[in-house]
Scaffold this active site. Structure first.
Site, PDB file in Angstrom:
ATOM      1  N   GLU A  80      44.637  25.097  35.871  1.00  0.00           N
ATOM      2  CA  GLU A  80      44.453  24.037  35.984  1.00  0.00           C
ATOM      3  C   GLU A  80      45.304  23.468  34.444  1.00  0.00           C
ATOM      4  OE1 GLU A  80      41.974  26.386  36.118  1.00  0.00           O
ATOM      5  OE2 GLU A  80      40.104  26.263  37.155  1.00  0.00           O
ATOM      6  N   HIS A 149      28.737  25.369  34.871  1.00  0.00           N
ATOM      7  CA  HIS A 149      29.083  25.507  36.366  1.00  0.00           C
ATOM      8  C   HIS A 149      28.359  23.685  36.489  1.00  0.00           C
ATOM      9  CE1 HIS A 149      31.216  29.349  36.256  1.00  0.00           C
ATOM     10  NE2 HIS A 149      31.600  28.729  37.138  1.00  0.00           N
TER      11      HIS A 149
END
Lengths: 344, 390
Positions: A80, A149
């Protein structure tokens, strides 16, 4: 679920479109927006994990790689920090990348790139470079996905100067905001929600865009202004049904633009109702609600008849067990209780 | 000799003479000259280029001139900093000039360069002028970033110079993004992403290198190895200080970064390689005379003998001076005159930069956002309010 007409000067109101319109799911609306913009502008490209051949983990980019090729829909490795940085670099050189975080939470790894490069390069270069980047992805508390998450990054990014943030909540505004974000010359973070991807709605056939800085009037009312965004909009509307039965008339505004706030729409509402309830999925500490409260106090103090109430998620990591997870976020019953308290 | 003829850069396809160039009549010859680099190139999974570099007298004199301007600028910046006209962080490049100048000689303005915070000289090499450089350092309106960037944020968009970055290593993924855009647009150009030996240990470098190799991007990662990451010597920070080898599956070249001709040869080689085959790593063995920044004396982690030793044996400007005198391209007096003129040029630029005003307070709010598609931030009365953006 059909969204109430947004009374906005520029946007085409959802219920007033000329031709028949077509029904689709929210993730398809995002996809439609991407396809339209990629067809219209060859500099638009997509970076992300599994966005290409796999079709996207939430199918937002399904079919795009076949349509536009591997150089425009790029499957990145799990990196990322660097691929967000590469998106910024590509934007500096005139492309318009759309960077997907498979889950928004993963973009914490790219925080430096988002904050220092994406947000600030236009300023530190004295205006020489613009970063027309879109950063998007699903976040929010889902279905027992666990703490890592279930992140809500809007509160983390809100103080980055130079960034714009919007949250979509319906297929209509998802498509409109995605198009606007891609066309904007500024970096825009588009927050989607894991639980809203399968919402169905009829949207116009003709082209339309939503204004990035505008809030959406969901339900006009007289008694209290309820400011919300993303998934909590639906909890608010559910609570609204109960409230209406109890004789209340709440005005519900989906703020949509998390940075900057649409203080015009919000202000007009407060001037009418004099009572404000904020319902958000952010954590209580340092959340969007905290900033919104300050902004309202600074600008509309004289119009308030009651303290501003803010219902946020609890300041805890999201637990796995279902009842605990439900207790982390705001539920409709709490919203009803809050309105009753404000309107005493 | 009267300063009549213009010193021309070779090859002709490159950008026209910049503000760095002054009129000279000393050996403007463009007859080719072949010089051997100081040491042969060491390579990693690639055949190194030849030690013999083709150049011209005109080019060598340009090297001397340009590096001397950079040297003078950095020394002047040192004085300005001590006089508190430059504040904050100021990272000086003196000693490393050969990298900036040699690189520029090998490429064109359609190639891109991105570097970190030791960027003043790279800005000059890319066509930036002394006045805007000093003005930016002093936080004035005439600065290249309008006084809002400072020492670590020099950029020049029209010359494809992308700065100018304060966070160590973060510029390398940006650089690979620039290379991506070059490939996307089918430009036959490459990106040089510079970083230091300290930044070489950043994970995002390896991430970006992996992606660049996968997608065959024309990215050249240039490690300016001055052997110290601020106060930490390379052998204390890197298990493997052979930075040119750390690309693993990506080829690499180790270059004497104090030899401007070697740098030129390596960059030329790297550009061709990158456009054809994808990324390559260059390690420039160089040295900085100053400390990491003006806040660092630079003598607590290395000896004065070491610093003066490098200055005596490997100084890039002295090497070129010896070359000029050995090949009779100019007399010592002519070079001294050139240096005097450069000194004056730099002093004049400082004086001019001092005249530039401090930015207006309203500049605090400009360039936060680009004005464009629906970006006005509304206040309660729908008028553009710059300040309140919660």
């Amino acid at each position: 679920m059909v969204a109430r007409a947004a009374v906005a000067a520029n946007a085409v109101a959802a219920a007033e479109f000329k031709s028949g319109g077509h029904e689709l799911l929210l993730f398809e609306a995002l996809r439609e927006a991407l396809i339209e913009e990629m067809k219209a502008d060859p500099t638009v490209c997509v970076f992300g994990e599994d966005v290409g051949h796999y079709g996207g983990s939430y199918k937002v980019t399904k079919g795009l790689a076949e349509m536009f090729g591997d150089l425009r829909v790029l499957d990145t490795p799990i990196a990322e920090n660097s691929f967000t940085g590469m998106g910024v670099g590509a934007a500096m050189k005139g492309l318009r990348p759309v960077v997907e975080g498979m889950n928004m939470g993963f973009l914490l790894l790219a925080y430096n790139q988002i904050s220092n490069n994406c947000g600030m390069l236009h300023y530190t270069s004295g205006g020489q470079f613009k970063i027309p980047l879109v950063i998007r992805g699903p976040g929010g508390v889902g279905r027992q996905l666990g703490a890592e998450h279930s992140q809500r990054l809007e509160s983390y990014f809100q103080s980055i100067p130079g960034l714009q943030m919007v949250a979509c909540s319906t297929p209509y505004n998802a498509k409109g905001l995605m198009k606007a974000a891609i066309r904007s010359e500024n970096p825009v973070v588009l927050f989607e929600h894991v639980l809203l991807y399968n919402l169905k709605e009829k949207i116009p056939d003709e082209e339309y865009i939503c204004c990035l800085e505008e809030a959406e009037m969901v339900r006009p009312g007289e008694h209290v202004t309820i400011l919300t965004y993303s998934r909590m909009r639906y909890h608010v509307m559910q609570a609204a049904k109960t409230l209406v039965n109890k004789g209340y008339d709440p005005e519900v505004i989906d703020i949509r633009s998390l940075k900057p706030f649409d203080l015009h729409t919000i202000g007009n509402s407060i001037k009418k109702t004099h009572r404000v309830l904020i319902v958000e999925e952010c954590m209580r500490t340092g959340g969007i609600g905290a900033s919104l409260r300050s902004a309202i106090i600074d600008n509309f103090w004289d119009y308030l008849d009651a303290p501003i109430m803010c219902l946020s998620s609890q300041d805890v990591p999201t637990p796995y067990a279902a009842p605990l997870e439900d207790a982390t976020v705001v539920q409709p019953a709490q919203i009803v209780a809050a309105v009753e308290q404000i309107c005493q | 000799m009267a300063a009549a003829a213009l010193l021309r850069r070779v090859p002709a396809a490159r950008a026209p003479a910049t503000a760095l160039m002054a009129a000279r009549a000393i050996s403007g010859s463009t007859a080719p000259l072949t010089i051997e680099t100081s040491v042969p190139f060491t390579s990693h999974i690639v055949d190194p280029p030849s030690r013999d570099v083709t150049t011209t007298p005109a080019e060598i004199l340009t090297f001397f001139h340009d590096m001397s301007v950079m040297r003078r600028m950095e020394i002047a910046a040192d004085s300005l900093y001590k006089a508190k006209l430059i504040r904050g962080f100021c990272h000086l490049y003196d000693g490393q000039e050969a990298v900036a100048v040699g690189m520029e000689a090998a490429i064109t303005r359609s190639d891109s360069i991105i570097t970190a915070y030791r960027d003043h000289c790279t800005y000059l090499a890319r066509g930036g002028d002394l006045v805007s450089a000093f003005a930016e350092l002093m936080g004035r309106q005439a600065g290249c970033s309008r006084g809002k960037g400072g020492s670590m944020h020099f950029y020049k968009k029209d010359a494809n110079f992308y700065g100018g970055h304060g966070i160590v290593g973060a510029q390398v993924p940006l650089g690979c993004g620039l290379a991506f855009a070059q490939k996307y647009r089918k430009e036959e150009s490459a990106t040089f992403a510079l970083y230091g030996d300290g930044a070489a240990n950043q994970g995002q470098l390896f991430e970006a290198l992996n992606i660049s190799a996968l997608w065959k991007l024309p990215a050249i990662l240039v490690c300016e190895n001055n052997h110290y990451g601020m106060g930490t010597a390379e052998w204390r920070a890197a298990k493997s200080p052979a930075y040119y080898k750390r690309g693993d599956y990506v080829p690499g070249l180790k270059v004497d970064g104090m030899d401007v001709l070697a740098v030129k040869q390596a960059c030329k080689f790297a550009k061709e390689h990158a456009i054809a085959n994808g990324p390559i790593v260059l390690e420039m063995d160089t040295y900085r005379y100053h400390g990491h920044s003006m806040s660092d004396p630079g003598s607590t982690y290395r000896t004065r003998d070491e610093i003066s030793g490098v200055r005596q044996e490997r100084d890039p400007i002295e090497r070129v001076r010896k070359l000029i005198l050995a090949h009779d391209l100019a007399t010592p007096a002519e070079l001294k005159d050139m240096e005097k003129e450069i000194r004056k040029e730099v002093d004049d630029a400082i004086a001019k930069a001092k005249e530039s005003p401090i930015p207006d307070t309203s500049e605090l709010f400009t360039n936060v956002y680009v004005k464009g598609f629906g970006v006005e931030s509304f206040g309660a009365d729908r008028k553009e309010l710059r300040a309140t953006l919660p």
